[in-house]
Design a protein around this motif. Structure first.
Motif, PDB file in Angstrom:
ATOM      1  N   ASP A   1       0.857  -1.188   0.000  1.00  0.00           N
ATOM      2  CA  ASP A   1       0.000   0.000   0.000  1.00  0.00           C
ATOM      3  C   ASP A   1       0.894   1.239   0.000  1.00  0.00           C
ATOM      4  O   ASP A   1       1.824   1.338   0.793  1.00  0.00           O
ATOM      5  N   VAL A   2       0.612   2.149  -0.914  1.00  0.00           N
ATOM      6  CA  VAL A   2       1.392   3.383  -0.977  1.00  0.00           C
ATOM      7  C   VAL A   2       0.530   4.503  -0.418  1.00  0.00           C
ATOM      8  O   VAL A   2      -0.580   4.744  -0.896  1.00  0.00           O
ATOM      9  N   TYR A   3       1.048   5.153   0.611  1.00  0.00           N
ATOM     10  CA  TYR A   3       0.319   6.253   1.243  1.00  0.00           C
ATOM     11  C   TYR A   3       0.881   7.592   0.765  1.00  0.00           C
ATOM     12  O   TYR A   3       2.085   7.761   0.646  1.00  0.00           O
TER      13      TYR A   3
ATOM     14  N   GLY B   1      -5.230  15.447   4.468  1.00  0.00           N
ATOM     15  CA  GLY B   1      -5.653  14.393   3.552  1.00  0.00           C
ATOM     16  C   GLY B   1      -4.647  13.258   3.478  1.00  0.00           C
ATOM     17  O   GLY B   1      -3.446  13.496   3.340  1.00  0.00           O
ATOM     18  N   VAL B   2      -5.101  12.048   3.624  1.00  0.00           N
ATOM     19  CA  VAL B   2      -4.228  10.879   3.461  1.00  0.00           C
ATOM     20  C   VAL B   2      -4.930   9.925   2.505  1.00  0.00           C
ATOM     21  O   VAL B   2      -6.130   9.684   2.637  1.00  0.00           O
ATOM     22  N   GLN B   3      -4.184   9.422   1.541  1.00  0.00           N
ATOM     23  CA  GLN B   3      -4.777   8.488   0.585  1.00  0.00           C
ATOM     24  C   GLN B   3      -3.908   7.225   0.527  1.00  0.00           C
ATOM     25  O   GLN B   3      -2.690   7.293   0.679  1.00  0.00           O
ATOM     26  N   LYS B   4      -4.577   6.129   0.297  1.00  0.00           N
ATOM     27  CA  LYS B   4      -3.866   4.850   0.213  1.00  0.00           C
ATOM     28  C   LYS B   4      -4.186   4.195  -1.119  1.00  0.00           C
ATOM     29  O   LYS B   4      -5.353   4.105  -1.508  1.00  0.00           O
TER      30      LYS B   4
ATOM     31  N   LEU C   1       9.542   8.760  -8.378  1.00  0.00           N
ATOM     32  CA  LEU C   1       9.478   7.645  -9.323  1.00  0.00           C
ATOM     33  C   LEU C   1       9.952   6.412  -8.567  1.00  0.00           C
ATOM     34  O   LEU C   1      11.050   6.414  -8.017  1.00  0.00           O
ATOM     35  N   LYS C   2       9.113   5.381  -8.539  1.00  0.00           N
ATOM     36  CA  LYS C   2       9.431   4.243  -7.673  1.00  0.00           C
ATOM     37  C   LYS C   2       9.451   2.916  -8.429  1.00  0.00           C
ATOM     38  O   LYS C   2       8.657   2.694  -9.339  1.00  0.00           O
TER      39      LYS C   2
ATOM     40  N   TRP D   1       5.780   2.643  -9.759  1.00  0.00           N
ATOM     41  CA  TRP D   1       4.735   3.517  -9.211  1.00  0.00           C
ATOM     42  C   TRP D   1       5.228   4.951  -9.226  1.00  0.00           C
ATOM     43  O   TRP D   1       6.442   5.219  -9.338  1.00  0.00           O
ATOM     44  N   VAL D   2       4.282   5.879  -9.152  1.00  0.00           N
ATOM     45  CA  VAL D   2       4.645   7.298  -9.096  1.00  0.00           C
ATOM     46  C   VAL D   2       3.819   7.969  -8.009  1.00  0.00           C
ATOM     47  O   VAL D   2       2.652   7.631  -7.817  1.00  0.00           O
ATOM     48  N   THR D   3       4.429   8.882  -7.285  1.00  0.00           N
ATOM     49  CA  THR D   3       3.703   9.622  -6.247  1.00  0.00           C
ATOM     50  C   THR D   3       3.855  11.121  -6.509  1.00  0.00           C
ATOM     51  O   THR D   3       4.662  11.529  -7.356  1.00  0.00           O
TER      52      THR D   3
END
Lengths: 345, 58
Positions: free
Chosen positions: A45-47, A72-75, A297-298, A333-335
């Motif tokens: 899970d990426v928060y 705000g927190v999103q998962k 960038l992950k 993944w990208v955040t």
């Protein structure tokens, strides 16, 4: 009397060195510029979090729920994709070649020490090179379908038709490359959460040549948020070919030289930067360039060591063959997508 | 959804919310160059014409 000979001739000498393929190793894993996260088996899970505040006039009374501070927190769950490189080889094929010389005596012994040292040893570099390409350029069949279904446009918030065509032309892979993740993902942290176009900042692009590369990098630089530029951590990720275009641009023949790119050092290890932003070259397709903070960038994976781990052993039940297997699990993944500027998107 | 129109009726393809479907409906039978002349820069028009080649070829 003339010499007559009956039978087939063969070469009596051989070039000692086996002329090997040139592998572009996996710079992404070697240089560790972007965020490589290990320790994930099937998924993670990426928060992401964002705090926004609104100023209001002084209140001398009791604090009420004003809604003026939003935490705000999103998962977003991200699944890893397991894959392997595997095959069987029959060392009997090497009989009659130079490799027979290093096979031990005994009819069952067909493994050539020289073959293992000089040819089989290239499997992990080949895997590294293949992965490096897939990390930056490739899309799954499902993502290709989803991107093709988007209605393109020129404005921010839409994908360009050229980017859509570039995704369609990419190799079909088992996991989406970083370029494609930026373009399309199902992050819960986007302005419109869920599957759809990424929240990247769009800079429209064109075919980049040595004549216009400085101007195109200027567009990418100008399009990036000042928070990224001023952070001191920003980086540009560019196609491999840009290195050559940049060197040509910097050393224009016959023209008054205008140095747009700073090149420190020489040869393949030369460090190139544009207006203080380092440029890293990866097998991105020719369409895209990315300016962002690298940790956004992950690559999520089980174990980095999986890259170079190879199972090689005899196939069971007396077969005179060997199996070769490399197993990995990975995803990109990208955040903080609002801080990723994509040229050509 | 309302088109992003200026007072002159020009639908700007670079305006957020305007995709190529909306834009090309507004262009109608004109060429993109004729439709955009005077409302977009030469570079924007050139870029648009090139990008639309990928769209029309779908």
């Amino acid at each position: 009397m003339a010499i007559t000979f009956t039978g087939t001739t063969r070469n009596q000498g051989e070039l000692e060195e086996i002329q090997q393929e040139l592998y572009q190793d996996s710079k992404t894993f070697r240089e560790n510029i972007i965020d490589i996260e290990e320790g994930h088996k099937s998924g993670t899970d990426v928060y992401e979090s964002k705090v926004t505040v609104t100023m209001s006039a002084l209140n001398t009374g009791e604090v009420t729920a004003t809604g003026n501070i939003d935490l705000g927190v999103q998962k977003t769950p991200v699944s890893l994709v397991p894959f392997n490189y595997e095959d069987r080889i029959d060392d009997n094929t090497l009989k009659g070649t130079r490799f027979e010389k290093s096979m031990k005596a005994g009819a069952f012994n067909t493994i050539s020490d020289e073959f293992d040292r000089k040819v089989l040893i290239d499997i992990t570099p080949a895997i590294g090179a293949d992965l490096e390409t897939k990390l930056w350029n490739g899309a799954t069949a499902a993502t290709k379908t989803a991107v093709a279904a988007l209605t393109p446009g020129a404005a921010q918030g839409s994908i360009t038709a050229a980017a859509q065509a570039a995704v369609a032309a990419m190799p079909t892979t088992l996991f989406d490359s970083l370029a494609v993740r930026i373009l399309y993902n199902d992050s819960q942290s986007k302005t419109v959460p869920g599957a759809g176009l990424g929240d990247y900042i769009k800079v429209t692009g064109t075919t980049v040549t040595s004549s216009n590369i400085a101007a195109q990098y200027a567009l990418l630089y100008a399009g990036a948020p000042s928070k990224v530029i001023d952070s001191g951590e920003g980086a540009i990720f560019a196609p491999l070919g840009d290195r050559q275009l940049i060197m040509i641009a910097n050393n224009a023949v016959g023209a008054a030289q205008q140095i747009n790119f700073l090149v420190e050092g020489s040869g393949p290890d030369a460090k190139i930067s544009y207006n203080g932003i380092p440029v890293y070259f990866h097998p991105l397709g020719a369409t895209f360039r990315v300016l962002t903070i690298p940790k956004y960038l992950k690559v999520l994976m089980d174990l980095k060591g999986d890259l170079s781990s190879l199972q090689v052993d005899r196939v069971a039940n007396g077969a005179m063959q060997r199996y070769i297997k490399n197993t990995q699990a990975m995803s990109t993944w990208v955040t903080n997508q609002r801080y990723i500027t994509l040229y050509g998107g | 959804m309302a088109k992003q129109e200026t007072q002159s009726g020009f639908v700007n393809p670079f305006e957020p919310g305007v995709n190529y479907k909306i834009f090309l409906e507004a262009v109608g039978d004109k060429t993109v160059e004729d439709y955009c002349k005077g409302n977009l820069t030469k570079e924007q028009i050139e870029w648009l014409v090139n990008d639309l080649k990928h769209y029309k070829n779908k």
